[in-house]
Design an enzyme around this catalytic site. Structure first.
Site, PDB file in Angstrom:
ATOM      1  N   LYS A 121       0.855  -1.197   0.000  1.00  0.00           N
ATOM      2  CA  LYS A 121       0.000   0.000   0.000  1.00  0.00           C
ATOM      3  C   LYS A 121       0.885   1.240   0.000  1.00  0.00           C
ATOM      4  O   LYS A 121       1.929   1.257   0.672  1.00  0.00           O
ATOM      5  CB  LYS A 121      -0.897  -0.040   1.247  1.00  0.00           C
ATOM      6  CG  LYS A 121      -1.936   1.068   1.319  1.00  0.00           C
ATOM      7  CD  LYS A 121      -2.792   0.898   2.570  1.00  0.00           C
ATOM      8  CE  LYS A 121      -3.903   1.910   2.674  1.00  0.00           C
ATOM      9  NZ  LYS A 121      -4.761   1.677   3.859  1.00  0.00           N
ATOM     10  N   SER A 139      -9.497   1.414   2.732  1.00  0.00           N
ATOM     11  CA  SER A 139      -8.665   2.215   1.853  1.00  0.00           C
ATOM     12  C   SER A 139      -7.560   1.406   1.159  1.00  0.00           C
ATOM     13  O   SER A 139      -6.946   1.924   0.235  1.00  0.00           O
ATOM     14  CB  SER A 139      -8.027   3.363   2.639  1.00  0.00           C
ATOM     15  OG  SER A 139      -7.190   2.876   3.666  1.00  0.00           O
ATOM     16  N   SER A 171      -9.548  -0.764   6.977  1.00  0.00           N
ATOM     17  CA  SER A 171      -9.015  -0.619   5.620  1.00  0.00           C
ATOM     18  C   SER A 171      -8.298  -1.824   5.033  1.00  0.00           C
ATOM     19  O   SER A 171      -7.993  -1.830   3.845  1.00  0.00           O
ATOM     20  CB  SER A 171      -8.075   0.578   5.562  1.00  0.00           C
ATOM     21  OG  SER A 171      -8.850   1.738   5.470  1.00  0.00           O
TER      22      SER A 171
HETATM   23  N1  GLN Z   1     -13.245   3.507   6.194  1.00  0.00           N
HETATM   24  C1  GLN Z   1     -12.476   3.941   7.311  1.00  0.00           C
HETATM   25  C2  GLN Z   1     -12.171   5.411   7.203  1.00  0.00           C
HETATM   26  O1  GLN Z   1     -12.515   5.963   6.210  1.00  0.00           O
HETATM   27  C3  GLN Z   1     -11.264   3.104   7.438  1.00  0.00           C
HETATM   28  C4  GLN Z   1      -9.986   3.772   7.194  1.00  0.00           C
HETATM   29  C5  GLN Z   1      -8.769   2.948   7.470  1.00  0.00           C
HETATM   30  O2  GLN Z   1      -8.813   1.881   8.084  1.00  0.00           O
HETATM   31  N2  GLN Z   1      -7.633   3.499   7.051  1.00  0.00           N
HETATM   32  O3  GLN Z   1     -11.643   6.024   8.071  1.00  0.00           O
END
Ligand code: GLN
Length: 470
Positions: free
Chosen positions: A56, A131, A155
Site C-alpha cells: 500500500k 482504503s 481498511s
Molecule cells: N473507512 C475507514 C475510514 O474511512 C477506514 C480507514 C482505514 O482503516 N484506514 O476512516
C-alpha cells in the site's frame, strides 16, 4: 511456486504479461516495476526468496514513491524502508509494486485517491473497497501472492471482503508502524492480504515483533494458550443477533456461515455488543482528531508538494494544503480540529475516549464466554463507483463492524464467505488481544467448508509460468 518467479527471466516475462493484462482493467498499482530488483536482493535465499509482493502506498519502500494516494506527496520518493519491508527483505521477498489507496487511508472505496481509479476485479464498474483497495484487488486477481495494507478502521478487512480474499488486522502494536505514514496513530496497524491463509500467517509471523523505532510495539507471547488444535479443541464462536441492517447477500453469507458451524458441531452463541451503536461517533472523533495533528506536517516546507507564488510562509502553507489535499482529507482535518478546539474537548474527544474504554470492556467480558466472534465486515458487497449506491456518509456509518476492533486494539481477520449474485461476500472474526493464531485457526475451520472464490480470469502462478500464456 511463487518462489523464484523473479529469479527466472522466462517466468518473470510471463508473469509481467499477466500483470499488465489485468492492470489495464483494474489499475490496482500506482507503480509496478519487478525489473528494479537488484541481483543482490535476489541472491539471498530465505523463506520467500524471489517472491514478489505489493505494498500500500502509505508504507515506505526505499526508492519507490510514497504518495499516500495524495497530490501533496505525488512526487515524494522514500529515502528508507519501513520496518516491515526490512523484515521481509531478509526473508528474500521482493516488493514489486505500490498499491492505490484512498488518500491518506481515508475512505472505503479507493475512489478518494487523487491519483488513479481502481476497479474491482469481479466487476470493473464497482469499487475494490478501501482504503487498501489496490492491495486487495491485486491479490484477488493473482498479481501477487500477498500484499501489505494498513487498517485504522477497517481498511484491510473491508477491501479484502469486497474482493474475496483474506485480510488480517493484527493486534495494535504487534507490527511496527515505523515507515507507515500516520493517519490516526492510536488505531493504525499494518496488515496482510492474501488468497492463501497459510501464507498470510507466515507473512504475519515475519513482520511482527517489537521495534525500538516504534515505542507502541508489544511483545506477543508465543506461549499464549492460542494453540487450540483444530481437530481436538473446538473454539466457541459468538455472533451478533438481531437486525444488523445488512444487505440481503451479506445477511445470507452471515447466516450460512453460522449454520455451517452449527452443522459441523461447533458451539455457536448469540451475543450482543452494547456499545456497538457508539462505535462510529467515537471512531470518527478519535480518528479525525489524530489525523488533524498528524497531517499538520504537510505544509510545503520540508517535503512534498509546494504551491508556487506564495508571498508569506503562512500563505505558502495555506495554498499548499488547499491545492494538495482532496476534499475528504480537508473534511476530516476540519472535523478533527473542531473536536479538539479549546474548551470543547470534554464534549467530544474525552467522551469518545470513554466510549472507547466501554468498547474495550464490553469485548473483554464477551471473550469470557466465547473465543471467537463472527461479524459482517461491511453491510454490503462491493458498491458501484461514485455515491449513487452509498454516499460518503453511509460509507462512514458502515465502518461500525470493523472500527470496533481498532478501538479495542484486538486482532481481526476478514475471510471470504461465498459468492452471491456474482460478487464475493466477506465476514470477519475477532479474537482477544494477541490471539492471532486463534484467528487463523478459526478462519481455517471455516475455509475447509467455504473456500476462497476465484475471480473469472484468475490464473495461478503455476498456470501463468507453465502454461502457454494468453
Ligand atoms: N473507512 C475507514 C475510514 O474511512 C477506514 C480507514 C482505514 O482503516 N484506514 O476512516
Amino acid at each position: 511456486m511463487w518462489k523464484d518467479v523473479l529469479n527466472n527471466s522466462d517466468k518473470k516475462k510471463k508473469y509481467i504479461n499477466y500483470v499488465n493484462d489485468w492492470e489495464q482493467k483494474i489499475h490496482s498499482f500506482l507503480e509496478f516495476d519487478p525489473e528494479r530488483t537488484s541481483a543482490e536482493s535476489l541472491s539471498g535465499g530465505g523463506r520467500f526468496s524471489g517472491v514478489p509482493y505489493a505494498v500500500k502506498d502509505n508504507i515506505a519502500v526505499k526508492d519507490y514513491r510514497l504518495t499516500c494516494g495524495s497530490k501533496i506527496l505525488e512526487n515524494f520518493v522514500s529515502p528508507y524502508d519501513a520496518d516491515v519491508i526490512g523484515k521481509l527483505h531478509s526473508s528474500g521477498a521482493v516488493p514489486v509494486a505500490k498499491c492505490n489507496m484512498d488518500e491518506f487511508g481515508m475512505g472505503s472505496s479507493t475512489d478518494n485517491s487523487a491519483l488513479a481509479v481502481t476497479n474491482n476485479p469481479w466487476d470493473t464498474g464497482r469499487v475494490s473497497g478501501g482504503s487498501s483497495g489496490g492491495a486487495a484487488a491485486a491479490v484477488a486477481a493473482g498479481l501477487v501472492p500477498f500484499s501489505l495494507g494498513s487498517d485504522t478502521g477497517g481498511s484491510v478487512r473491508q477491501p479484502a471482503s469486497f474482493c474475496g480474499v483474506y485480510g488480517l488486522k493484527p493486534t495494535y502494536g504487534a507490527v511496527s508502524r515505523y515507515g507507515l505514514v500516520a493517519y490516526a496513530s492510536s488505531l493504525d496497524v499494518i496488515g496482510v492480504l492474501s488468497r492463501d491463509l497459510n501464507l498470510l500467517g507466515d507473512v504475519f509471523d515475519m513482520i511482527k515483533g517489537q521495534d525500538e523505532k516504534d515505542q507502541t510495539t508489544v511483545k506477543l507471547d508465543p506461549d499464549l494458550p492460542s494453540d487450540l488444535q483444530i481437530d481436538d479443541g473446538k473454539p466457541v464462536f459468538g455472533y451478533l443477533g438481531g437486525d444488523l441492517g445488512l444487505d440481503k447477500s451479506v445477511e445470507a453469507g452471515y447466516r450460512n456461515c453460522i449454520d455451517m458451524l452449527i452443522k459441523q458441531g461447533y458451539s455457536v452463541k448469540e451475543i450482543s455488543i452494547p456499545a456497538l451503536d457508539y462505535v462510529i461517533p467515537a471512531y470518527y472523533t478519535i480518528a479525525t482528531a489524530e489525523a488533524s495533528a498528524n497531517l499538520a506536517r504537510f505544509n510545503g516546507v520540508r517535503y512534498g508538494y509546494r504551491s508556487k507564488g506564495a508571498e508569506t510562509p503562512l500563505d505558502l502553507m495555506k495554498k499548499t494544503r488547499h491545492e494538495g489535499f482532496g476534499d475528504e482529507v480537508k473534511l476530516r482535518i476540519l472535523l478533527g480540529t473542531y473536536v479538539l478546539r479549546s474548551g470543547f474537548q470534554d464534549r467530544y474527544y474525552i467522551k469518545a475516549q470513554k466510549i472507547r474504554t466501554k468498547i474495550i470492556n464490553d469485548l473483554a467480558s464477551l471473550f469470557k464466554t466465547i473465543e471467537l466472534l463472527i461479524l459482517p465486515a461491511f453491510p454490503t458487497p462491493a458498491f458501484r463507483h461514485g455515491e449513487a449506491e452509498l454516499t460518503q456518509y453511509q460509507q462512514k456509518v458502515a465502518d461500525k463492524f470493523t472500527a470496533t476492533a481498532n478501538l479495542a486494539g484486538i486482532p481481526a481477520l476478514s475471510f471470504p464467505a461465498g459468492v452471491y449474485g456474482g460478487l464475493p461476500v466477506g465476514l470477519q472474526l475477532f479474537a482477544p488481544h494477541s490471539r492471532e493464531k486463534l484467528l487463523l485457526k478459526g478462519a481455517a475451520i471455516i475455509g475447509r467448508e467455504i473456500p476462497v472464490p476465484e475471480v473469472p480470469g484468475y490464473r495461478s502462478i503455476e498456470d501463468i509460468c507453465g502454461g502457454q500464456g494468453r
